[in-house]
Design an enzyme around this catalytic site. Sequence first.
Site, mmCIF file in Angstrom:
data_model
loop_
_atom_site.group_PDB
_atom_site.id
_atom_site.type_symbol
_atom_site.label_atom_id
_atom_site.label_comp_id
_atom_site.label_asym_id
_atom_site.label_seq_id
_atom_site.Cartn_x
_atom_site.Cartn_y
_atom_site.Cartn_z
ATOM 1 N N THR A 1 34.125 38.719 41.004
ATOM 2 C CA THR A 1 35.330 39.146 40.461
ATOM 3 C C THR A 1 36.418 38.887 41.085
ATOM 4 O O THR A 1 36.515 38.479 42.238
ATOM 5 C CB THR A 1 35.161 40.793 40.100
ATOM 6 O OG1 THR A 1 35.534 41.325 41.328
ATOM 7 C CG2 THR A 1 33.943 41.063 39.510
ATOM 8 N N ASP A 2 37.677 39.133 40.534
ATOM 9 C CA ASP A 2 38.777 39.075 41.450
ATOM 10 C C ASP A 2 39.049 39.739 42.723
ATOM 11 O O ASP A 2 39.388 39.315 43.902
ATOM 12 C CB ASP A 2 40.087 39.419 40.633
ATOM 13 C CG ASP A 2 40.347 38.180 39.470
ATOM 14 O OD1 ASP A 2 39.785 37.253 39.585
ATOM 15 O OD2 ASP A 2 41.169 38.622 38.566
ATOM 16 N N CYS A 3 38.366 41.109 42.782
ATOM 17 C CA CYS A 3 38.438 42.019 43.801
ATOM 18 C C CYS A 3 37.174 41.572 44.432
ATOM 19 O O CYS A 3 37.179 42.246 45.841
ATOM 20 C CB CYS A 3 38.579 43.355 43.230
ATOM 21 S SG CYS A 3 37.592 43.626 41.966
ATOM 22 N N TYR A 4 36.113 41.300 44.098
ATOM 23 C CA TYR A 4 34.914 40.877 44.766
ATOM 24 C C TYR A 4 34.547 39.492 44.560
ATOM 25 O O TYR A 4 33.393 39.345 43.840
ATOM 26 C CB TYR A 4 33.632 42.103 44.241
ATOM 27 C CG TYR A 4 33.696 43.366 44.675
ATOM 28 C CD1 TYR A 4 33.630 43.755 46.051
ATOM 29 C CD2 TYR A 4 34.154 44.420 43.685
ATOM 30 C CE1 TYR A 4 33.763 45.195 46.163
ATOM 31 C CE2 TYR A 4 34.462 45.693 43.952
ATOM 32 C CZ TYR A 4 34.162 46.062 45.118
ATOM 33 O OH TYR A 4 34.271 47.392 45.398
ATOM 34 N N PRO A 5 34.919 38.648 45.177
ATOM 35 C CA PRO A 5 34.802 36.948 44.774
ATOM 36 C C PRO A 5 33.507 36.488 45.232
ATOM 37 O O PRO A 5 32.995 35.702 44.567
ATOM 38 C CB PRO A 5 35.803 36.599 45.665
ATOM 39 C CG PRO A 5 36.287 37.249 46.756
ATOM 40 C CD PRO A 5 36.224 38.816 46.142
#
Lengths: 129, 511
Positions: B136-140
């Site tokens: 994700t954007d926060c957990y690439p």
Amino acid sequence: MIVRLTYSPEVVEKPVLAEIILKTGVPINILEAKVNAQKGELVVSIPAKEKTLEQILRFFKEAGVTAQKFTQILQIDFNKCTSCGACISPCPTRALRFTPDWTLEFDEEKCVACRTCVNACPVKAITVP
Amino acid sequence: MSENGRTETIRSIDEINEKIRKGDAVVLTAEEMIKLVESSGVEVAAKEVDVVTSGTFGAMCSSGVFLNFGHSDPPIKMTQCWLNDVPVYKGIAAVDGYLGATVLSETLGFEYGGGHVIEDLVSGKEVELRAESYGTDCYPRRHIETTITIDDLNQAVLLNPRNCYQRYDAATNSTDRVLYTYMGTLLPNYGNITFSGAGQLNPLCKDPNYETLGIGTRIFLGGGIGYIIGEGTQHNPSAGFGTLMVKGDLKQMSSRYLRGSSFYRYGVSLYVGVGIPIPILNEGIALTTAAKDEDIFVSVKDYGVPSRPDLRPSIKKVSYADLRSGKVEIKDKDVPSSPLSSYKMAIEISEVLKEWIQEGRFLLTAPVEKLSKQSVVKPLKIMKKEPKVSEIMRTNVITAYPDDLVKEVAKKLVEKGIDHLPVVDDARKLVGIVTSWDLARALAIDKKRLEEIMTKKVITVFQNESIDVVARKMARHNISGVPVVDKENHVIGILTTDDISKKLVGGRTTI
Ligand code: SF4
Ligand code: SF4
């Protein structure tokens, strides 16, 4: 007592075992057999003790059959064993039991190497070497 | 069970703790308490003794551990995670997970599972961590592979939804084959009995009215300190089968009291050691802590009947003393009995807990809320009915007689396009079965009559049996068709694996 019998080619066809059973009246039980024309190997359980056992072993020797006692049929790792008892009631010969303080105890004389206990142990404390 | 006069308070938990701090508390294990009550009577015992320690050590499947792995850089929102190839539940926050005791390794199967990982963690061993994510954007980050030990984890909390069954029904087996169950190896024809539970040392049996047990009770858990956090799942106090939900810090525990285990052909579990101190607040509690194996009863259940545990036929009522004696009589035969849980370890746990209290290292707590004494256990409500043999079997069965000619019967099979032909006598009782393969072989070796080639030992089923059970039976015997018979062995139908899969398509795909 579990014993491995090795028949040399000269005696492999002789009914040594049957004769000894008849002579002593001890119902020796064959657990494993590998026999061909050259050589024979039997693993038997001899339900006898002391004098009778010695006598039977002598008879085998006289008949040209090498009898080798199984000194260790099962290995119980008492560092792993929790003395839970899961192996006790499945053992067909009552070779496993509790001491009065509920520790597992193994009576090798009674064991017929059927391996039921190996599977029954939940922590794999029993192995066949 | 507190009788008149026995409920009068003798001492409070605060008073007991005061004595523990001073090193004056009188602590006995449950075994010692039994002896004292026997020799001196309950009144004396209640006056003298402050605390009785209990213990149990058995396979407790409903166990597991909450783990926090800490964040990597770049961070990952783990959606799937494995420890030593054992899947960890990842339906919670990014690097939190729950590892259950009964999950099987994806590579080693029955040999290794959640219980073993817990044991390895507690022993300080290195464990392989693997995790996946969609990023994700926060957990690439999408993938991680590393090794960890328990020291690398932020938290490792053992949290067991159901432990410490008050007592548990024993198991035996009426069938003619060996059964491998969570109750261990059960030999055929009532060949043995297995049982579980510490009986007279079991914590809940020592306080069956739950006067001292509840949320917040401090306990011995896996060699460390834990707490009761409520009643366990399937808590069934009205029937005397109470359970506990417990938690504790895994980092303080020891692999001596947490052991991964495998039950042959069943699955994996975790042996958990639990010990609970029972404060002797009144004479009634003194009396219950002195309950003996002779006073604690369970049923011996027939695991040969694959039903819900409470519907399995009960063969006999027995006490823990009967079970522990090593043999129980069933149908005029002495049947060997042995436990699955370690009584020796249960004694050890009660002794260790006693020592902790005597040394002032362990204080008692009063429960914030006591365990429920009312709840009952409901079975699973199944809206979709389990299909029975009668709903799927074919009733227009084509049969043959033992003296029928092989050639004619073979023709019949081909015409009707069937593979299994029950052979019956004049009264339509089953005497054998032949398959198309048997017939082909018979023709090749020139046999004339069916009776020469039919299989006489026929596997049969009854029409009220569940399809799942029958499907397992057919798979076990490696057969594709079974005659359905009534109690008198009359053939009333036939069932093939084809029928089962055809009828169940759409409804359920696997059986
Ligand atoms: S191998 Fe068989 S006979 Fe020997 S102890 Fe194990 S179960 Fe008993
Ligand atoms: S089953 Fe295994 S752990 Fe249990 S008593 Fe036997 S050897 Fe020991």
